[in-house]
Design a protein around this motif. Structure first.
Motif, mmCIF file in Angstrom:
data_model
loop_
_atom_site.group_PDB
_atom_site.id
_atom_site.type_symbol
_atom_site.label_atom_id
_atom_site.label_comp_id
_atom_site.label_asym_id
_atom_site.label_seq_id
_atom_site.Cartn_x
_atom_site.Cartn_y
_atom_site.Cartn_z
ATOM 1 N N GLU A 196 0.826 -1.209 0.000
ATOM 2 C CA GLU A 196 0.000 0.000 0.000
ATOM 3 C C GLU A 196 0.866 1.266 0.000
ATOM 4 O OE1 GLU A 196 -2.796 -0.268 3.190
ATOM 5 O OE2 GLU A 196 -3.876 -1.941 2.278
ATOM 6 N N VAL A 197 2.038 1.149 -0.616
ATOM 7 C CA VAL A 197 2.932 2.298 -0.763
ATOM 8 C C VAL A 197 2.708 2.914 -2.140
ATOM 9 C CG1 VAL A 197 5.344 3.001 -0.974
ATOM 10 C CG2 VAL A 197 4.672 1.387 0.807
ATOM 11 N N GLU A 198 2.694 4.231 -2.198
ATOM 12 C CA GLU A 198 2.505 4.904 -3.486
ATOM 13 C C GLU A 198 3.796 4.846 -4.295
ATOM 14 O OE1 GLU A 198 1.407 9.298 -5.305
ATOM 15 O OE2 GLU A 198 1.020 8.865 -3.194
ATOM 16 N N ILE A 199 3.684 4.334 -5.523
ATOM 17 C CA ILE A 199 4.854 4.251 -6.405
ATOM 18 C C ILE A 199 4.520 4.992 -7.696
ATOM 19 C CG2 ILE A 199 6.471 2.734 -7.615
ATOM 20 C CD1 ILE A 199 5.891 0.587 -5.571
ATOM 21 N N ASP A 200 4.946 6.243 -7.774
ATOM 22 C CA ASP A 200 4.696 7.040 -8.967
ATOM 23 C C ASP A 200 5.789 6.747 -9.999
ATOM 24 O OD1 ASP A 200 6.992 8.473 -8.173
ATOM 25 O OD2 ASP A 200 5.795 9.973 -7.128
ATOM 26 N N PRO A 201 5.627 7.217 -11.236
ATOM 27 C CA PRO A 201 6.613 6.910 -12.281
ATOM 28 C C PRO A 201 8.041 7.302 -11.905
ATOM 29 C CG PRO A 201 4.628 7.814 -13.269
ATOM 30 C CD PRO A 201 4.460 7.923 -11.788
#
Length: 223
Positions: free
Chosen positions: A62-67
Motif C-alpha cells: 500500500e505504498v505509493e509508487i509514482d513513475p
C-alpha cells in the motif's frame, strides 16, 4: 518430415545462477526507498515484468509508487545488481548446452525480462556476446512476462514458428508466457520454483538445470 525444434531460453535462473542476486538487489533498492517487503515475496516476483512487480508491490505494501519512484527503483536495482557481478556464474551445463545446440544446428535465442543494463552482467558470466547471439531484452518489447512478447520476438528473429519452439525457463512466469503463445514450456528447478508449480503453470517437462536438460535432450526432439 522432421521439424527441428528451436529453443528460447530465459536467462536468470535458467542459464545463469543469478536469481538470489536479483532478490538482494531489489531488497537494497526497496530499502533505500523505505519500502518494507520480505525477501521471499521478492523472490516470487523475479521473472515478471518490472511493471507487474511494482503493481504487486502496491497491493502488498500500500505504498505509493509514482513513475519517478519507479524509475528510481529500477536504477537502484541495476546499480546494486552490478555490484554482485563477480558472484554470478553460469549454471551447471549451460555453456555446454548452448554449444551442443549450435554444433547440432538447432536454433536458439535468449529472451529475458531484464533490461540490457542487468542482462549484460549475465551474458558476460555465460560468455555470450549479444552482438553474435539473438538476445531479446525488456527494452525491445512492449510487455514482458507473463505476456509472451519476449518469446514471440525471439522466435521471429530466428524465423521459426513459435509453435515449433520450446520455452525454457525457471519460473511460473516463463511457463505462463509459453502457454499464451502456444510454445511448449520446459521448466528448470534452478531458479527456486518447485516442479509442481512449474507443471501447473504449463510446463510439459521439468529438469533440474541445463546439464540435466542436455542429458535428456532426446525427450525434446534434439538429435
Amino acid at each position: 518430415m522432421h521439424i527441428e525444434p528451436a529453443f528460447l531460453f530465459d536467462l536468470d535462473g535458467t542459464l545463469v545462477d543469478s536469481v538470489y542476486q536479483h532478490v538482494l538487489a531489489w531488497k537494497t533498492a526497496l530499502d533505500a526507498e523505505g519500502i518494507e517487503i520480505s525477501v521471499w515475496r521478492i523472490h516470487r516476483k523475479i521473472g515478471m515484468s518490472g511493471g507487474l512487480f511494482t503493481h504487486q508491490l502496491l497491493r502488498e505494501t500500500e505504498v505509493e509508487i509514482d513513475p519517478e519512484r519507479m524509475e528510481r527503483l529500477r536504477w537502484r536495482h541495476a546499480e546494486a545488481y552490478r555490484r554482485y557481478a563477480g558472484d554470478i556464474n553460469a549454471l551447471p551445463g549451460a555453456r555446454k548446452l548452448l554449444a551442443w545446440l549450435a554444433e547440432s544446428a538447432i536454433p536458439w535465442a535468449i529472451a529475458t525480462s531484464g533490461r540490457m543494463e542487468t542482462a549484460a552482467v549475465n551474458l558476460a558470466a555465460l560468455d555470450v556476446d549479444p552482438r553474435q547471439t539473438i538476445v531479446i531484452t525488456r527494452d525491445q518489447v512492449k510487455y514482458a512476462k507473463p505476456d509472451p512478447d519476449l518469446f514471440l520476438a525471439a522466435a521471429a528473429r530466428l524465423e521459426t514458428p513459435i509453435e515449433n519452439a520450446f520455452v525454457v525457463g525457471d519460473s511460473i512466469w516463463d511457463m505462463l508466457a509459453a502457454t499464451r503463445c502456444r510454445a511448449l514450456g520446459v521448466g528448470l528447478l534452478s531458479g527456486g520454483y518447485g516442479s509442481d508449480e512449474l507443471r501447473q503453470a504449463g510446463a510439459v517437462r521439468v529438469y533440474e538445470d541445463p546439464a540435466d536438460l542436455l542429458f535428456h535432450i532426446d525427450e525434446l526432439g534434439g538429435r
